[in-house]
Design an enzyme around this catalytic site. Structure first.
Site, PDB file in Angstrom:
ATOM      1  N   HIS A   1       0.817  -1.214   0.000  1.00  0.00           N
ATOM      2  CA  HIS A   1       0.000   0.000   0.000  1.00  0.00           C
ATOM      3  C   HIS A   1       0.852   1.268   0.000  1.00  0.00           C
ATOM      4  CE1 HIS A   1      -3.576  -2.327   0.254  1.00  0.00           C
ATOM      5  NE2 HIS A   1      -3.190  -2.938   1.351  1.00  0.00           N
TER       6      HIS A   1
ATOM      7  N   ARG B   1       7.412  -5.176   3.171  1.00  0.00           N
ATOM      8  CA  ARG B   1       6.193  -5.889   2.793  1.00  0.00           C
ATOM      9  C   ARG B   1       6.068  -5.867   1.289  1.00  0.00           C
ATOM     10  NH1 ARG B   1       0.147  -4.659   4.941  1.00  0.00           N
ATOM     11  NH2 ARG B   1       0.486  -2.664   3.914  1.00  0.00           N
TER      12      ARG B   1
ATOM     13  N   GLU C   1      -5.289 -12.267   7.192  1.00  0.00           N
ATOM     14  CA  GLU C   1      -6.203 -11.124   7.160  1.00  0.00           C
ATOM     15  C   GLU C   1      -7.533 -11.439   6.469  1.00  0.00           C
ATOM     16  OE1 GLU C   1      -4.172  -7.791   5.323  1.00  0.00           O
ATOM     17  OE2 GLU C   1      -3.048  -9.065   3.958  1.00  0.00           O
TER      18      GLU C   1
ATOM     19  N   ASP D   1      -8.014  -5.276   6.887  1.00  0.00           N
ATOM     20  CA  ASP D   1      -8.544  -6.280   5.959  1.00  0.00           C
ATOM     21  C   ASP D   1      -9.274  -7.385   6.705  1.00  0.00           C
ATOM     22  OD1 ASP D   1      -8.029  -5.411   3.324  1.00  0.00           O
ATOM     23  OD2 ASP D   1      -5.911  -5.768   3.619  1.00  0.00           O
TER      24      ASP D   1
HETATM   25 MG   LIG Z   1      -3.959  -5.826   4.513  1.00  0.00          MG
END
Ligand SMILES: [Mg+2]
Ligand SMILES: [Mg+2]
Ligand SMILES: [Mg+2]
Ligand SMILES: [Mg+2]
Ligand SMILES: [Mg+2]
Ligand SMILES: [Mg+2]
Lengths: 253, 253, 253, 253, 253, 253
Positions: free
Chosen positions: C44, C69, C148, C174
Site C-alpha cells: 500500500h 512488505r 487477514e 482487511d
Molecule cells: Mg492488509
C-alpha cells in the site's frame, strides 16, 4: 563530421530546439525529429546538472549538436557544461566587456582564458583522447554572449572584439522589454527589429557568429535572411502543450 | 463533479491521452492542453510506481481523470495504482473469465472482490476521508478488461458478465495481429473492424463501458459512432516526436 | 548484536515504523527518532526497488532492523528485497498453505526453499563474506505470512506449520473487512478482536512469531499483552501529516 | 551489423558485462571499456524499469548488445524490457516445459507466442520503422531459459525443444546449491562441472544457444571450450569494489 | 483569491512551513495539514532546482502560497525560482544596500529591476496568460532581504528603501551569533530581542513586510505581536524527527 | 575517533578517492574498498546537491572521511556542502588573498568567518547536538584553497596566512597548463615539479595542510615524501573504465 563551430562560422544555418523541461528523452526526440541541434536551458528552463548530463548524452545518441544556456552570471556552470559535453554555451545578459571577458575566461583554456582542466566526459562523448580534446577545445567550443539590453547593444562591438567570444545571441523578449524600459513586450516593434538587424550586421563584420531566439518558423527565416546562422525555435514545453491541444481538438467528440 | 465511472456509464465521451514516457509533466501538459483524461501505461510505456505516483498527482493538478494500464497479469500493480489515485485500471490480454475474475478481485473491495485496504493517497487526492473513499470505491473505481485476441472475443459475454468488471477496452493492434495469427497488422481489415463493432454492441447490451485505443482522430470519431465512450488517442512519445518534426520542417533553412 | 529473528523469537518486543512515502530519509529519521525497526511497504506504500534499496541502506545508517512488505503474491520481489538487505519480509493475503509454501520457497535457500543465489548487497550491508551470509540466511531471515481473511484464519495452524514460515502478521483492517464480508471496517469489533487473540495464541503454541499492524500506541500495548512481539505503528505519511497539522494549529495566529 | 541472435547462433563468442547497481553510466562504461554486450539484472541486481530504460539507451550510445535478466517468473517484465530495447532476455529458474512455454509466449509475437504489440522505443533505438521491427522481432529477439536446478537439467531437452526458446543459460551458483540440496556452493565440484558440460552439449545438439555466468576470466575460456557462446563475466559492483581496493592498496602510505 | 503580496501587506498573518529535505510530498503534506504557505530552502536545506520545481507544483496541489530561500548571493537562482512558480523569494545575508539592489534587480522586471523574461511555468501554475503574468509580476512577486548581522541592522532603513525590496526577514540564529561576534547562540538574549523588535518597527514604518524564522509556536505569537506578518515555523526534518520520536515513545513496550 | 582535521594536521597521510560520476553507491564502495576518504567533485564531476547529499551519507555508512570540491568561486555551495555533512571543502582556482578570504568567510562561523547557521544534517550525521557541532565546527572543518596558477603560487604565503584557510591543495594539470601559458600539459615538467615541492614546503612552514591530486600511486608516494598529507588518487570514472577494460581483455575469446 563538421564541428558546430565550423558549421556556424561557415555561414551554414543551424536550427536548435530548446530543452526547458529538463527531460532528456525530449532532447533526444527533438534530434530524432529532425533538429540538428538542441539547447539545454539553465536560465529559464528547469535544467540542473543531472538533467543536463543526461540530455547531453541523449543528444549524442540522436546525433545532434549540443548547446547549453547558463543562468545569469553563472560562469562556473559554463565550465561544468563544457566538461559534460556541451559544444556551445550561451550566456544571458552580457551587458559589458567585463562580463564578456569573465564568460570567455570560464570557457576557454589558457592562454585565451582560464578554463580549468577536467573534460573527461566531454572527450568520452566525442570519442577523443584527452590530448586531442585539449588541442581542439578553444577552437571548437563556442561561447555566445547574449545581447538583450540597450547597454549590450551600445557595447556590441567591444563585446564582439573580446578574444574567446565566438559570437552573440539575441534574446528578443528581453531586448524589447529593456529597449522600452519595461513598458511593453513588442518583439516586432521598430526599435527591436532595428537592433536585431544591427546585431547581425556587426557580428558578421566582426567575423563572428550571430544567433537568435525565434518565436515562429517565419522568424527563423527572417533571421536567416538578416544574417543569423544560429536560430533557436521550438521549446519542448510549448511544442508539447500545443501538440496535445491540437490532438485533443482534432477529436471532435 | 461527475466521477469518471458515472461519466462513462452515462454515455458521455471521454478522450484520454496516453502517458508512455514516464514523465509526469507531460501528463500534466496533456491535461492543460485539453485532454479530460490521461492514462499511465505500465504495459508498453516506461512507467513504474515512482513515475505513476507523480503523474497521477500531476493529473489532479491539471484537473483530468486518472487512468492506468497494468502489465499483463500484474493484478497486484492494479491494486497499487488504485491506492496511488488511479480512477480506472485497464488490464491487457484478458482472455478468459478466470483472468477477468482475478483482475476484478484485485480492484474491488469485499464482498465484490478481494482488494486489500490501504487507499490513503487516493483518498487524499480525492479530498475524502477514508470512510467516504471506502463507501464509493467499488462504485466509482473502473475496471476495464482488454479484449484483444480471438479467445477474448469468444469469451466476451462471459467476461462482461463478471461482477466487478465495469467494461472492456479494445487493443486493435494486438487484435488484428492475433486474428490473423500473426500474419499481419491490419487494424482496418474486415475481421478486426467487425470485432470492434461486435465488442461495442455487446458491451452496450450488457450495460457496461466500451473503450478502445485509436490511431487517429478519425478513429476516435468512428469509435464514438460505434458506441464506444472511452477513446484513447495521443501518446506522448508520438505526439512530441511529430511536433518536433513539424516544427523543424516548418523552418525551411 | 542480536539478529531480528532471535529478538522476535525470544519474545522481546519490536516496534516497527512504516515507510509508505518511498522517501529513504524518512526511514532513517524513524530510526534516529527511536524506532528499532522500519518496514518498507510495497503493497500500500509507494515504494519500488530504487527507493527500497536506498531506504534499506538508510536503516543501516540509523541502526534499525530492516523489514519489507511485498505486493500480493509478488514472491519474486520478496527474494529481491532480501538480496537488497531486508532482514524480514511480510507477505500480504496468505490465505492457504499453498500460498505460504510459495512464499517460503522464495525466501529460503535450499533445502528449505528455492531462493536463488545473489545476496551481494545484503551481505555487504551486514559486513559479512558471502559464505557467512549463506550459512546464516535461512536461520536469520524472517518470513511472515499475513493473516487477514477468514480463509487464512481457518488455515492458520497449517500455515504456521509450513517449513520456512517464521510467523504470521495480522492486518486488522482487511481482517475486519473480510470477516464482515465487506460490510464494515470495525477493527475493534468482537469478531476481529477474537481473531487477533486466536492468532497470537496459535502462533505462540507453534513456536512462531506473531506480528500485527496497530492503529495507535494503545493497540501496540494491547497486542503486546496478547502475545505479539512485532508491532507496527506509525506510517510516515500519517505521522508527518499529523505533525504538520499540530504544528500549524499551535501557532494561533 | 550482425544481430546478437545471428552472432550467438553462428558460434561467435559474446562476453557480457553484468549491470547490477542500476547505474546506466556504468553500463555505458562497460561498453566503452571493451565489452561487446551488457546485461541489466532485475533478479539479483537493483534494476527497475527506470534504470533499465536508461541503461539500454546507454548501451546504444556505447555500441554494445543489450541483454536483460528478469526476476523469477516475471514474464510481463520480459515483454517490457524487449519493448524498451533489450535484444535478449534471460529468465531465471526455468525448471519445466510449462515455465519455458510461458516465458516464450511473453517474448515472441504470434503465431510463435503471445507478446503484445508496443515496441516503439525498441524500434526507435534500432532506427527501424515499426513494420521492420515486427518482421525481424521473433527472429532476432533472443529468449534464454536459465538451467540451474536438477529438475531443469532433467527437463533440458524438452525445454530446448520449446518453440521460441532460443537457448539456455547456466547459473552455476544455484546449480551447485540445488545439486547438493543446499549442502554447499561448490561451483567446481564434479556434479556441477558435469552438468555444465552436458548442458552445452545438448544445446548444441538442439541447434540452440548456450550461455553461462562465469566467476573468472578462466571460467570464460573454459566455458568457451565447452561450447558456450554467451559468457557473462564482470558485475559492476564487484569490478568497482575490486578496482577501488586495488587502487588504494597500490598507494602504500 | 488574495495574492501573497496583498495578504502580507494588508497585515494578515501568514505562517509558512519550511521544506529542507527536498521532498516534494512533504511540502504538499504541510499544505494539507493546514499551513497556508511553504518555503523551499536552498540555503540550509537540501533543495535543488529539480526538487524545488516539484515542490512548487505540489504546493499548488495543496493550495498554499509558495516561497523559496536562495543560497547566499545566488541571485540567478532567485530568478529561476520565480520562473518555476515561487511567489516570494528570501535572500539570506543582505548586509548592504548594494546587496539589496542586486537581489531586487534579479527579482523585478524593468524598469524596477533586470529580471529576464521566461516565466512560462510560473504563469502556467497561476493559470495566467504570459501578458497577465507580466502585468502583475512586479506587484505580486515578493522580495525579502534577510537581516541577520549587525551590518544589516545598521543599514536597515536604507535596505528597506531600496525599490523592489518588499520587506525584510529575520534570521534569529545568525543574528544572535553575529551580534555576539560568534560568542554564543542566544536567540532570546537582550540584544537579539531588541534587534528583532527594531526590525519590525522600521519595516512597518517603511510600509514594508516583516518576516521572521521562529523556533516555537510561542515565538510565532510573539513575533505577530511585535508586528511581523510572515512567520516561519516547522521544518520538515525537525517535525518528522520529533513525530517519530513521540510515536515510538508512546508505545511503552 | 580522530577528526579529519586532526589527522591531516598531525601529519598522518590520508588518501581520498574521487567521486565524479555523481553515483553515491560508488562513493560507498570506495570506502568499503579501503579508501579512508572520498571527495565529491562539483567542479569537474557531475555532482549536484542531491547526489552529494546521498554520497555524503553513503560515506558515513562506509566509515570514510567526507570531502567535497566546489565549482570555481561558488562559495555558497561550500557552505551548503558543510551543512550536508562534508568535513572538508576544496575551492579551485584560489589565486589571491581576496578569493581565499571570501572562501574562508563562507566556511567558518563568526568571528572567524561569516558562515550562516543551519548544520542540522551535518550534526545528525556526526551524531552530535547542534551546540556541540557549533563548538567544534571552526576547528574541525577543513578549508583548502587550490593552488594551480602562477598567480596563486606568487600569493602562496599570503593565502596560507589567511585565517580560516586550513591548507592548500594542488591541481597539477591546471598548474602545468598555466605555468606554460597553455602551451602544454606537462605535469612532470621541471616548473610544475618545482612548484609542487615549494607549495608543500611553504604549507608545512606555515603549519598548514598540503594536499594534491595525483595521477598514479607512484605520485601519491612521491607527494607523501614531499610533505603532503592529503593525496587524491582514483576517480570513479577512470577506475571503472579501466576495470571494465581489464576484465574484458582478460577473457581472451
Ligand atoms: Mg492488509
Ligand atoms: Mg533573455
Ligand atoms: Mg495490446
Ligand atoms: Mg541463479
Ligand atoms: Mg541565517
Ligand atoms: Mg584544477
Amino acid at each position: 563530421t563538421v564541428s558546430l563551430a565550423e558549421k556556424l562560422k561557415s555561414g551554414s544555418p543551424v536550427v536548435t530546439g530548446w530543452s526547458m523541461l529538463a527531460v532528456p528523452i525530449l532532447a533526444e526526440l527533438m534530434g530524432r525529429g529532425g533538429y540538428e541541434a538542441v539547447t539545454v536551458d539553465f536560465q529559464h528552463g528547469a535544467h540542473d546538472i543531472a538533467s543536463a548530463r543526461e540530455a547531453l548524452a541523449a543528444m549524442v545518441l540522436a546525433g545532434t549538436y549540443r548547446l547549453a544556456r547558463i543562468p545569469v552570471g553563472d560562469n562556473a556552470t559554463a565550465s561544468r557544461l563544457l566538461d559534460l559535453g556541451a559544444q556551445a554555451v550561451i550566456a544571458p545578459m552580457i551587458n559589458s566587456v567585463e562580463e564578456a571577458k569573465a564568460f570567455a575566461a570560464a570557457t576557454k583554456y589558457p592562454p585565451l582564458g582560464e578554463r580549468s582542466w577536467g573534460p573527461h566526459r566531454a572527450a568520452m562523448l566525442d570519442g577523443l583522447p584527452l590530448e586531442a580534446y585539449l588541442e581542439k577545445a578553444n577552437r571548437e567550443t563556442v561561447s555566445l554572449a547574449m545581447i538583450e539590453t540597450p547597454q549590450a547593444v551600445a557595447a556590441l562591438d567591444a563585446i564582439l572584439a573580446v578574444p574567446g567570444i565566438d559570437g552573440v545571441f539575441v534574446g528578443p523578449s528581453d531586448l524589447s522589454l529593456t529597449l522600452s524600459a519595461g513598458a511593453d513586450m513588442d518583439r516586432d516593434g521598430e526599435k527591436t527589429t532595428q537592433a536585431i538587424r544591427t546585431i547581425a550586421d556587426h557580428a558578421r563584420a566582426a567575423g563572428k557568429i550571430a544567433g537568435i531566439f525565434c518565436m515562429s518558423p517565419e522568424k527563423v527565416m527572417e533571421a536567416r535572411d538578416a544574417g543569423y546562422t544560429l536560430m533557436a525555435y521550438g521549446a519542448d514545453m510549448g511544442l508539447f502543450h500545443a501538440a496535445a491541444s491540437t490532438a485533443r481538438k482534432a477529436c471532435t467528440v
